[in-house]
Design an enzyme around this catalytic site. Structure first.
Site, PDB file in Angstrom:
ATOM      1  N   HIS A   1      30.340  35.974  35.075  1.00  0.00           N
ATOM      2  CA  HIS A   1      31.165  35.953  36.173  1.00  0.00           C
ATOM      3  C   HIS A   1      32.469  35.050  36.545  1.00  0.00           C
ATOM      4  O   HIS A   1      32.413  34.313  36.447  1.00  0.00           O
ATOM      5  CB  HIS A   1      30.025  36.246  37.560  1.00  0.00           C
ATOM      6  CG  HIS A   1      30.365  36.754  38.468  1.00  0.00           C
ATOM      7  ND1 HIS A   1      30.682  38.080  38.861  1.00  0.00           N
ATOM      8  CD2 HIS A   1      31.008  35.872  39.438  1.00  0.00           C
ATOM      9  CE1 HIS A   1      31.369  37.944  39.756  1.00  0.00           C
ATOM     10  NE2 HIS A   1      32.142  37.152  40.536  1.00  0.00           N
TER      11      HIS A   1
ATOM     12  N   HIS B   1      36.329  35.239  38.249  1.00  0.00           N
ATOM     13  CA  HIS B   1      37.683  36.025  38.481  1.00  0.00           C
ATOM     14  C   HIS B   1      38.942  34.977  38.549  1.00  0.00           C
ATOM     15  O   HIS B   1      39.499  33.780  39.497  1.00  0.00           O
ATOM     16  CB  HIS B   1      37.539  35.748  40.178  1.00  0.00           C
ATOM     17  CG  HIS B   1      36.509  36.417  40.816  1.00  0.00           C
ATOM     18  ND1 HIS B   1      35.922  37.695  40.172  1.00  0.00           N
ATOM     19  CD2 HIS B   1      35.367  36.416  41.943  1.00  0.00           C
ATOM     20  CE1 HIS B   1      34.991  38.347  41.258  1.00  0.00           C
ATOM     21  NE2 HIS B   1      34.361  37.346  41.934  1.00  0.00           N
TER      22      HIS B   1
ATOM     23  N   GLN C   1      41.407  33.175  40.424  1.00  0.00           N
ATOM     24  CA  GLN C   1      40.709  31.712  42.394  1.00  0.00           C
ATOM     25  C   GLN C   1      41.605  30.678  41.368  1.00  0.00           C
ATOM     26  O   GLN C   1      40.824  29.647  42.369  1.00  0.00           O
ATOM     27  CB  GLN C   1      39.774  32.661  42.357  1.00  0.00           C
ATOM     28  CG  GLN C   1      39.181  34.050  42.594  1.00  0.00           C
ATOM     29  CD  GLN C   1      38.265  34.158  43.301  1.00  0.00           C
ATOM     30  OE1 GLN C   1      37.513  33.452  42.907  1.00  0.00           O
ATOM     31  NE2 GLN C   1      38.502  35.676  43.910  1.00  0.00           N
TER      32      GLN C   1
ATOM     33  N   ARG D   1      37.737  33.762  52.539  1.00  0.00           N
ATOM     34  CA  ARG D   1      37.892  34.962  51.565  1.00  0.00           C
ATOM     35  C   ARG D   1      39.950  35.603  52.547  1.00  0.00           C
ATOM     36  O   ARG D   1      40.750  35.719  51.623  1.00  0.00           O
ATOM     37  CB  ARG D   1      37.547  36.253  51.913  1.00  0.00           C
ATOM     38  CG  ARG D   1      37.546  37.497  51.540  1.00  0.00           C
ATOM     39  CD  ARG D   1      37.085  38.866  51.579  1.00  0.00           C
ATOM     40  NE  ARG D   1      36.570  39.396  52.604  1.00  0.00           N
ATOM     41  CZ  ARG D   1      36.444  40.478  53.337  1.00  0.00           C
ATOM     42  NH1 ARG D   1      35.948  41.877  52.445  1.00  0.00           N
ATOM     43  NH2 ARG D   1      36.980  41.180  54.331  1.00  0.00           N
TER      44      ARG D   1
ATOM     45  N   TYR E   1      39.556  42.725  39.426  1.00  0.00           N
ATOM     46  CA  TYR E   1      39.885  43.538  40.186  1.00  0.00           C
ATOM     47  C   TYR E   1      41.164  43.452  40.983  1.00  0.00           C
ATOM     48  O   TYR E   1      41.560  44.335  42.115  1.00  0.00           O
ATOM     49  CB  TYR E   1      38.822  43.838  42.126  1.00  0.00           C
ATOM     50  CG  TYR E   1      38.720  42.320  42.646  1.00  0.00           C
ATOM     51  CD1 TYR E   1      37.958  41.781  42.178  1.00  0.00           C
ATOM     52  CD2 TYR E   1      39.598  41.867  43.496  1.00  0.00           C
ATOM     53  CE1 TYR E   1      37.834  40.436  42.345  1.00  0.00           C
ATOM     54  CE2 TYR E   1      38.993  40.694  43.913  1.00  0.00           C
ATOM     55  CZ  TYR E   1      38.177  40.159  43.868  1.00  0.00           C
ATOM     56  OH  TYR E   1      38.311  38.295  44.555  1.00  0.00           O
TER      57      TYR E   1
ATOM     58  N   HIS F   1      32.795  47.087  43.135  1.00  0.00           N
ATOM     59  CA  HIS F   1      33.365  45.505  43.615  1.00  0.00           C
ATOM     60  C   HIS F   1      31.919  45.252  44.626  1.00  0.00           C
ATOM     61  O   HIS F   1      31.991  43.913  43.792  1.00  0.00           O
ATOM     62  CB  HIS F   1      34.678  45.733  44.805  1.00  0.00           C
ATOM     63  CG  HIS F   1      34.774  44.417  45.109  1.00  0.00           C
ATOM     64  ND1 HIS F   1      34.215  43.590  46.178  1.00  0.00           N
ATOM     65  CD2 HIS F   1      35.645  43.324  44.566  1.00  0.00           C
ATOM     66  CE1 HIS F   1      34.432  42.253  46.366  1.00  0.00           C
ATOM     67  NE2 HIS F   1      35.434  41.782  45.978  1.00  0.00           N
TER      68      HIS F   1
ATOM     69  N   ARG G   1      30.213  47.337  49.593  1.00  0.00           N
ATOM     70  CA  ARG G   1      31.105  47.366  50.715  1.00  0.00           C
ATOM     71  C   ARG G   1      32.821  48.371  50.427  1.00  0.00           C
ATOM     72  O   ARG G   1      33.662  48.640  51.088  1.00  0.00           O
ATOM     73  CB  ARG G   1      31.843  46.119  51.321  1.00  0.00           C
ATOM     74  CG  ARG G   1      31.344  44.980  52.020  1.00  0.00           C
ATOM     75  CD  ARG G   1      31.650  43.866  52.516  1.00  0.00           C
ATOM     76  NE  ARG G   1      32.464  43.259  51.121  1.00  0.00           N
ATOM     77  CZ  ARG G   1      32.512  42.459  51.149  1.00  0.00           C
ATOM     78  NH1 ARG G   1      30.871  41.900  50.574  1.00  0.00           N
ATOM     79  NH2 ARG G   1      33.054  41.971  49.633  1.00  0.00           N
TER      80      ARG G   1
ATOM     81  N   HIS H   1      28.728  42.670  43.018  1.00  0.00           N
ATOM     82  CA  HIS H   1      28.606  41.856  44.011  1.00  0.00           C
ATOM     83  C   HIS H   1      27.367  42.472  44.982  1.00  0.00           C
ATOM     84  O   HIS H   1      28.046  43.520  45.701  1.00  0.00           O
ATOM     85  CB  HIS H   1      29.921  41.532  44.558  1.00  0.00           C
ATOM     86  CG  HIS H   1      31.124  40.852  44.420  1.00  0.00           C
ATOM     87  ND1 HIS H   1      31.994  40.731  44.134  1.00  0.00           N
ATOM     88  CD2 HIS H   1      30.820  39.276  43.564  1.00  0.00           C
ATOM     89  CE1 HIS H   1      33.454  40.374  43.337  1.00  0.00           C
ATOM     90  NE2 HIS H   1      32.220  39.019  43.084  1.00  0.00           N
TER      91      HIS H   1
ATOM     92  N   HIS I   1      25.131  37.490  41.837  1.00  0.00           N
ATOM     93  CA  HIS I   1      24.536  36.818  43.620  1.00  0.00           C
ATOM     94  C   HIS I   1      22.970  37.491  43.995  1.00  0.00           C
ATOM     95  O   HIS I   1      22.283  35.862  44.012  1.00  0.00           O
ATOM     96  CB  HIS I   1      25.643  36.678  45.284  1.00  0.00           C
ATOM     97  CG  HIS I   1      26.648  36.172  44.783  1.00  0.00           C
ATOM     98  ND1 HIS I   1      26.711  35.655  43.689  1.00  0.00           N
ATOM     99  CD2 HIS I   1      28.362  37.080  45.074  1.00  0.00           C
ATOM    100  CE1 HIS I   1      28.665  35.077  43.759  1.00  0.00           C
ATOM    101  NE2 HIS I   1      29.227  36.067  44.490  1.00  0.00           N
TER     102      HIS I   1
ATOM    103  N   ASP J   1      32.156  32.571  38.645  1.00  0.00           N
ATOM    104  CA  ASP J   1      32.938  32.572  39.652  1.00  0.00           C
ATOM    105  C   ASP J   1      34.191  32.612  39.913  1.00  0.00           C
ATOM    106  O   ASP J   1      35.452  33.169  40.237  1.00  0.00           O
ATOM    107  CB  ASP J   1      31.386  32.913  41.363  1.00  0.00           C
ATOM    108  CG  ASP J   1      32.113  33.767  41.958  1.00  0.00           C
ATOM    109  OD1 ASP J   1      32.974  35.050  42.041  1.00  0.00           O
ATOM    110  OD2 ASP J   1      30.862  33.698  42.903  1.00  0.00           O
TER     111      ASP J   1
HETATM  112 ZN   LIG Z   1      32.632  37.193  42.744  1.00  0.00          ZN
END
Ligand SMILES: [Zn+2]
Length: 464
Positions: free
Chosen positions: A63, A65, A68, A91, A130, A216, A219, A242, A279, A330
């Site tokens: 995992h 991103h 980040q 976030r 994403y 993603h 949500r 997630h 997670h 992550d």
């Molecule tokens: Zn993540």
């Protein structure tokens, strides 16, 4: 036999057992043709290259991103006027970064990140991607522009890439997206298909690349869309999502969709080994048992989960029920697989005030159980078939310096625990991808160029 090159490894752990010495025959592409302990199996005249220390399969980072990484360690202060901080305020900071990073910058940051992953022993990364649109939220002319940048970063660094472009349409359960999420959004599943096609095209020619997909989070999509995306998964096309990371998400899902997030997935999609739930921090005992029995993989990212104040995964109960799991970095505040494994265990040791909680029966060894499980779960999460170092698999491996004080002279049964609990990345001498050396003496072979480019890319972003 089609081996064109032979290695003589002093000690090799293939994912299940130690072989000492291990003679490894590689074909012209760095794929393992033979592993044997018997020198008599080698063709006459072969002069194997001697490899000291321990050889282990490369770790799988299930995992990531990549963008980040440009803010790793930079959100560890309270904003002026703020009294508190949590996942949701973090976030917002992350959205700020997502809105400003250009394709060139993403490529430079991802290349740096992937070379750092290799330096710490990860040889494959699952990029949960994403960041699809331009800064105004419009699709790039080439829908796979950002995917192409990630593929280029993998190519230049040498890491094996599983690219999972994520479907992201909503901003919250059955609620529209916010303007700050505009770089992530697909307008429909048809739109997402175009993104997937362009992203798959970006992987052409990249050795060992796997095209994955996913949503993603719950949500981010309507119920029917989540089901549709999951229905397209397969062993060679893993699906990621997630889930159940934050308590607020559990409450909203229960309130609006009538079930807790993991419960909803268990009841509405067919979870199998190609499905990865990232997670899954907050589960009831029933969810834990059912998820374990489904064969799906829980992808655990304890350095990030700790950093974001998520909570502790129920690893002991989940593992006791036969649950598969993998690790991921992550947000990349931690980049060492050893740190992820240690955190997973120590969280539970501290809360239970017990030791060796990963061991399920007398004679079990924590470190071996952890490394083995992360590899066994990492493979399906990454969409690769087979496990560890075996014929047919690329020789993707790490070389550990067994002259390090805490590793010296150990019997085989104690080695992996000594590495996990008392070791660090400084004990990695070399990392191999497809038989080629990508990290030597702790340094990436192209590290200087990659770092110069990264410095140039992040300099304007250091005004945090
Ligand atoms: Zn993540």
């Amino acid at each position: 036999m089609s081996a064109v090159q032979w290695l003589k490894c002093e000690a090799l752990w293939d994912g299940r057992a130690w072989i000492e010495p291990a003679f490894v025959g590689l074909d012209a592409d760095g794929i393992i043709d033979t592993i044997t302990a018997d020198a008599a199996d080698l063709p006459p005249g072969s002069a194997p290259k001697h490899i000291t220390g321990w050889i282990l399969p490369g770790f799988i980072n299930a995992h990531s991103h990549a963008f980040q990484y440009a803010m790793a360690g930079l959100a560890e202060h309270l904003a002026p006027g703020a009294a508190d901080d949590d996942f949701w305020s973090w976030r917002e900071t992350m959205y700020g970064l997502a809105l400003r990073i250009s394709p060139d910058e993403l490529e430079a940051v991802a290349c740096m990140l992937y070379s750092e992953m290799l330096r710490r022993g990860y040889t494959r990364v699952v990029e949960f991607h994403y960041l699809h649109n331009d800064a105004d939220g419009r699709p790039y002319d080439n829908r796979g522009e950002m995917a192409q940048r990630l593929a280029a970063a993998a190519q230049q660094s040498g890491i094996a890439l599983t690219l999972a472009p994520m479907y992201y349409r909503n901003g919250d359960f059955d609620a529209p997206s916010q303007p700050r999420q505009r770089r992530f959004i697909s307008s429909s599943l048809d739109d997402y298909d175009k993104l997937l096609d362009a992203s798959a095209a970006a992987l052409n020619g990249l050795p060992d690349a796997v095209a994955a997909l996913g949503v993603h989070s719950l949500r981010a999509a309507a119920r029917a869309e989540v089901k549709e995306v999951f229905s397209r998964g397969a062993a060679e096309r893993p699906v990621h999502i997630h889930v159940a990371e934050q308590v607020r998400e559990i409450d909203r899902c229960s309130e609006i969709w009538g079930a807790r997030p993991v419960e909803w997935l268990l009841n509405n999609v067919e979870l199998k080994s190609h499905c990865s739930l990232v997670h899954a921090t907050h589960m009831t005992a029933a969810e834990t048992r059912r998820l374990a029995q489904s064969g799906a993989v829980a992808v655990l990212c304890p350095s990030t989960e700790g950093n974001l104040g998520d909570g502790f995964f129920n690893l002991r109960e989940y593992a006791a029920a036969g649950g598969a799991w993998a690790i991921g970095s992550d947000s990349h505040v931690g980049l060492s697989p050893l740190e992820e494994l240690r955190w997973l265990d120590y969280g539970r040791r501290m809360s239970d005030r017990r030791r060796n909680v990963l061991c399920l029966k007398g004679g079990d060894d924590s470190g071996e159980r952890a490394v083995r499980a992360a590899l066994a779960g990492g493979m399906p999460a990454a969409g690769t078939v087979g496990g560890g170092l075996e014929p047919g698999m690329p020789f993707d491996a790490v070389q550990i310096d067994d002259s390090a004080p805490v590793l010296y002279g150990l019997p085989a049964a104690r080695r992996l625990s000594a590495l996990v609990y008392a070791g660090d990345s400084g004990m990695l001498k070399a990392v191999f991808r497809r038989g080629g050396t990508v990290v030597e003496n702790g340094k990436h072979v192209d590290g200087e160029r990659i770092r110069t480019r990264f410095h140039r890319a992040v300099a304007p972003m250091r005004d945090w």
